[in-house]
Motif scaffolding. Sequence first.
Motif, PDB file in Angstrom:
ATOM      1  N   LYS A  94      24.799  16.505 129.725  1.00  0.00           N
ATOM      2  CA  LYS A  94      25.859  15.984 130.580  1.00  0.00           C
ATOM      3  C   LYS A  94      26.650  17.088 131.268  1.00  0.00           C
ATOM      4  CE  LYS A  94      26.272  11.649 128.050  1.00  0.00           C
ATOM      5  NZ  LYS A  94      27.070  10.818 127.105  1.00  0.00           N
ATOM      6  N   ARG A  98      27.221  16.596 135.338  1.00  0.00           N
ATOM      7  CA  ARG A  98      28.511  16.524 136.013  1.00  0.00           C
ATOM      8  C   ARG A  98      28.667  17.639 137.046  1.00  0.00           C
ATOM      9  NH1 ARG A  98      30.451  12.522 137.009  1.00  0.00           N
ATOM     10  NH2 ARG A  98      31.610  11.755 135.200  1.00  0.00           N
ATOM     11  N   THR A 128      36.634  26.459 133.573  1.00  0.00           N
ATOM     12  CA  THR A 128      35.700  25.404 133.193  1.00  0.00           C
ATOM     13  C   THR A 128      34.318  25.990 132.910  1.00  0.00           C
ATOM     14  OG1 THR A 128      36.824  23.583 134.323  1.00  0.00           O
ATOM     15  CG2 THR A 128      34.452  23.398 134.089  1.00  0.00           C
ATOM     16  N   GLU A 169      39.103  25.004 126.487  1.00  0.00           N
ATOM     17  CA  GLU A 169      39.229  23.647 127.027  1.00  0.00           C
ATOM     18  C   GLU A 169      40.687  23.268 127.216  1.00  0.00           C
ATOM     19  OE1 GLU A 169      39.530  19.511 127.606  1.00  0.00           O
ATOM     20  OE2 GLU A 169      40.278  20.519 125.809  1.00  0.00           O
ATOM     21  N   ASP A 173      42.778  22.108 130.630  1.00  0.00           N
ATOM     22  CA  ASP A 173      43.698  20.967 130.717  1.00  0.00           C
ATOM     23  C   ASP A 173      45.001  21.380 131.395  1.00  0.00           C
ATOM     24  OD1 ASP A 173      41.949  19.234 129.490  1.00  0.00           O
ATOM     25  OD2 ASP A 173      42.874  19.363 127.511  1.00  0.00           O
ATOM     26  N   GLU A 203      39.194  15.867 138.549  1.00  0.00           N
ATOM     27  CA  GLU A 203      38.872  15.237 137.271  1.00  0.00           C
ATOM     28  C   GLU A 203      37.481  15.627 136.796  1.00  0.00           C
ATOM     29  OE1 GLU A 203      38.264  10.753 135.359  1.00  0.00           O
ATOM     30  OE2 GLU A 203      39.340  10.999 137.250  1.00  0.00           O
ATOM     31  N   TRP A 204      36.520  15.642 137.700  1.00  0.00           N
ATOM     32  CA  TRP A 204      35.140  15.967 137.324  1.00  0.00           C
ATOM     33  C   TRP A 204      35.003  17.420 136.870  1.00  0.00           C
ATOM     34  CZ3 TRP A 204      31.503  13.272 141.460  1.00  0.00           C
ATOM     35  CH2 TRP A 204      31.484  11.889 141.193  1.00  0.00           C
ATOM     36  N   ASP A 207      35.861  17.399 133.474  1.00  0.00           N
ATOM     37  CA  ASP A 207      34.799  16.777 132.669  1.00  0.00           C
ATOM     38  C   ASP A 207      33.791  17.812 132.167  1.00  0.00           C
ATOM     39  OD1 ASP A 207      35.805  14.236 132.925  1.00  0.00           O
ATOM     40  OD2 ASP A 207      34.370  13.589 134.463  1.00  0.00           O
ATOM     41  N   ASP A 210      35.242  19.390 129.222  1.00  0.00           N
ATOM     42  CA  ASP A 210      35.273  18.411 128.127  1.00  0.00           C
ATOM     43  C   ASP A 210      33.900  18.283 127.472  1.00  0.00           C
ATOM     44  OD1 ASP A 210      37.934  17.897 128.586  1.00  0.00           O
ATOM     45  OD2 ASP A 210      37.580  16.073 129.758  1.00  0.00           O
ATOM     46  N   ARG A 211      32.872  18.238 128.291  1.00  0.00           N
ATOM     47  CA  ARG A 211      31.515  18.069 127.773  1.00  0.00           C
ATOM     48  C   ARG A 211      31.052  19.319 127.036  1.00  0.00           C
ATOM     49  NH1 ARG A 211      28.823  14.386 132.648  1.00  0.00           N
ATOM     50  NH2 ARG A 211      30.382  12.723 132.455  1.00  0.00           N
TER      51      ARG A 211
END
Length: 225
Positions: A94, A98, A128, A169, A173, A203-204, A207, A210-211
């Motif tokens: 994922k 993304r 990220t 991470e 945020d 947002e992506w 993500d 996050d992943r």
Amino acid sequence: MPINPFVSLFGRSPIGPMQQHIAKAHECAANLVPFFDAVMAENWAEVEQVQQEMVRLEKEADKLKKSVRLHLPKSLFLPVPRSDLLELLSVQDKIANRAKDIAGLMLGRCMTIPPGLQALMRPYVQRTVDASAQALKAMKELDSLLETGFAGREATLVETMIMELDDIEEDTDRLQIDVRRQLFKLEKELPPIDVMFLYQIIEWIGDVADRAQRVGNRLEQLLAR
């Protein structure tokens, strides 16, 4: 150092292919940095070139994922539950998915980053990618974890890597909040539809981090067994 007998008996497969998979997924995500550099420079030839490279890498990651699924032993002698490895593989995949989504949407809409947002967006994207890199770093230790039975110094090392991944991470945020706040300030100067898609991209990007963190979470669950 004690060696897990199951590793000696059955070899390290499919751990090697899983490590190759996350390396490919990270390579795809890492291209977000040159992609956004090209977007902010409005170099659309370069934007398209990087996006096509990301598509290629995501497809290669997908092929590796399918290969691991097909060849993952169904034997009870796997050193960790088969379901745990399949879930870990899915989470890894994922990351690339993304990253590809981000590039595809931005190229498809010829999206630009407002000048007033660029100074915040670049470090956000980089952090990220740092999360993805840290997930890869931790996954590179999985075969050694198996050899030591998920114990000892190797387990402590991986636990430290996972904690560092959590910290990265959390950084993303905080950076996401800053980027959103700045975009809110600029909203009145931009077409509403552009603002809507910019929020989606922000947002992506989060993500992806996050992943990457979820990869660490899955490794942590393996350590807890």
